[in-house]
Design an enzyme around this catalytic site. Structure first.
Site, mmCIF file in Angstrom:
data_model
loop_
_atom_site.group_PDB
_atom_site.id
_atom_site.type_symbol
_atom_site.label_atom_id
_atom_site.label_comp_id
_atom_site.label_asym_id
_atom_site.label_seq_id
_atom_site.Cartn_x
_atom_site.Cartn_y
_atom_site.Cartn_z
ATOM 1 N N TYR A 57 38.677 42.785 32.586
ATOM 2 C CA TYR A 57 37.940 41.569 32.902
ATOM 3 C C TYR A 57 38.224 41.175 34.352
ATOM 4 O O TYR A 57 39.292 41.475 34.890
ATOM 5 C CB TYR A 57 38.367 40.432 31.969
ATOM 6 C CG TYR A 57 37.976 40.682 30.537
ATOM 7 C CD1 TYR A 57 36.753 40.226 30.049
ATOM 8 C CD2 TYR A 57 38.820 41.386 29.677
ATOM 9 C CE1 TYR A 57 36.373 40.462 28.747
ATOM 10 C CE2 TYR A 57 38.456 41.630 28.359
ATOM 11 C CZ TYR A 57 37.233 41.167 27.901
ATOM 12 O OH TYR A 57 36.863 41.407 26.602
ATOM 13 N N PRO A 58 37.267 40.497 34.984
ATOM 14 C CA PRO A 58 37.447 40.077 36.384
ATOM 15 C C PRO A 58 38.397 38.893 36.480
ATOM 16 O O PRO A 58 38.031 37.849 37.008
ATOM 17 C CB PRO A 58 36.025 39.712 36.809
ATOM 18 C CG PRO A 58 35.352 39.276 35.558
ATOM 19 C CD PRO A 58 35.953 40.113 34.462
ATOM 20 N N CYS A 59 39.590 39.046 35.978
ATOM 21 C CA CYS A 59 40.537 37.939 35.973
ATOM 22 C C CYS A 59 40.962 37.585 37.390
ATOM 23 O O CYS A 59 41.526 36.515 37.629
ATOM 24 C CB CYS A 59 41.747 38.292 35.122
ATOM 25 S SG CYS A 59 42.281 39.990 35.273
ATOM 26 N N HIS A 60 40.661 38.433 38.364
ATOM 27 C CA HIS A 60 41.031 38.133 39.742
ATOM 28 C C HIS A 60 40.125 37.055 40.329
ATOM 29 O O HIS A 60 40.381 36.538 41.400
ATOM 30 C CB HIS A 60 40.988 39.412 40.579
ATOM 31 C CG HIS A 60 39.658 40.095 40.558
ATOM 32 N ND1 HIS A 60 39.339 41.078 39.639
ATOM 33 C CD2 HIS A 60 38.568 39.920 41.315
ATOM 34 C CE1 HIS A 60 38.097 41.473 39.862
ATOM 35 N NE2 HIS A 60 37.592 40.781 40.867
ATOM 36 N N ARG A 61 39.022 36.753 39.613
ATOM 37 C CA ARG A 61 38.117 35.715 40.106
ATOM 38 C C ARG A 61 38.493 34.344 39.552
ATOM 39 O O ARG A 61 37.738 33.413 39.672
ATOM 40 C CB ARG A 61 36.675 36.031 39.695
ATOM 41 C CG ARG A 61 36.183 37.357 40.229
ATOM 42 C CD ARG A 61 34.671 37.468 40.078
ATOM 43 N NE ARG A 61 34.257 38.839 40.365
ATOM 44 C CZ ARG A 61 33.539 39.571 39.525
ATOM 45 N NH1 ARG A 61 33.147 39.083 38.370
ATOM 46 N NH2 ARG A 61 33.196 40.787 39.849
#
Length: 104
Positions: A57-61
């Site tokens: 998942y794009p958890c860096h966003r």
DNA sequence: TCCATGACATCAA
DNA sequence: ATTGATGCCATGG
């Protein structure tokens, strides 16, 4: 059962995270609000900390209300720059310009 | 049930 | 910007 409730939270949170468009960032509080649990911002963070375990998942966003990135996760800054998000510092993004807006 | 912890949010200095 | 206090709530011991 407790287990089921936990997975529900995870499912809702990850669903929202997955919806974050590239080039934008969202705050924990924002996500918490979207899943109908505006008080559970901390839970969002806890889940994202294990997000890699659940899948990609794009958890860096996802950042906190001040635009600060996750403590102890330096790579996040590089990931964001890769997405085309301008960083104010190594540990901060420009929420003013990049915060996720659904309505415009 | 009580206590401590946490990738948080808000407000006051 | 930084620090301290308060709220909020799931999770684990």
């Amino acid at each position: 059962m407790k287990r089921v409730l936990e997975e529900n939270l995870i499912y809702e949170i990850l669903s929202v995270v997955e919806e974050i468009p590239k080039g934008s960032v969202a705050t924990y509080g924002q996500i918490a609000r979207l899943i109908g649990r505006d008080k559970n911002a901390r839970l969002v963070g806890k889940v994202l900390s294990m997000a890699e375990y659940y899948g990609e998942y794009p958890c860096h966003r996802v950042v906190n209300h001040a635009g600060r990135l996750a403590p102890g996760w330096i790579e996040q800054g590089d990931l964001l720059r890769n997405e085309g998000i301008p960083l104010k510092d190594e540990t901060h993004v420009d929420l003013k310009k990049c915060q996720w807006q659904f309505c415009l």
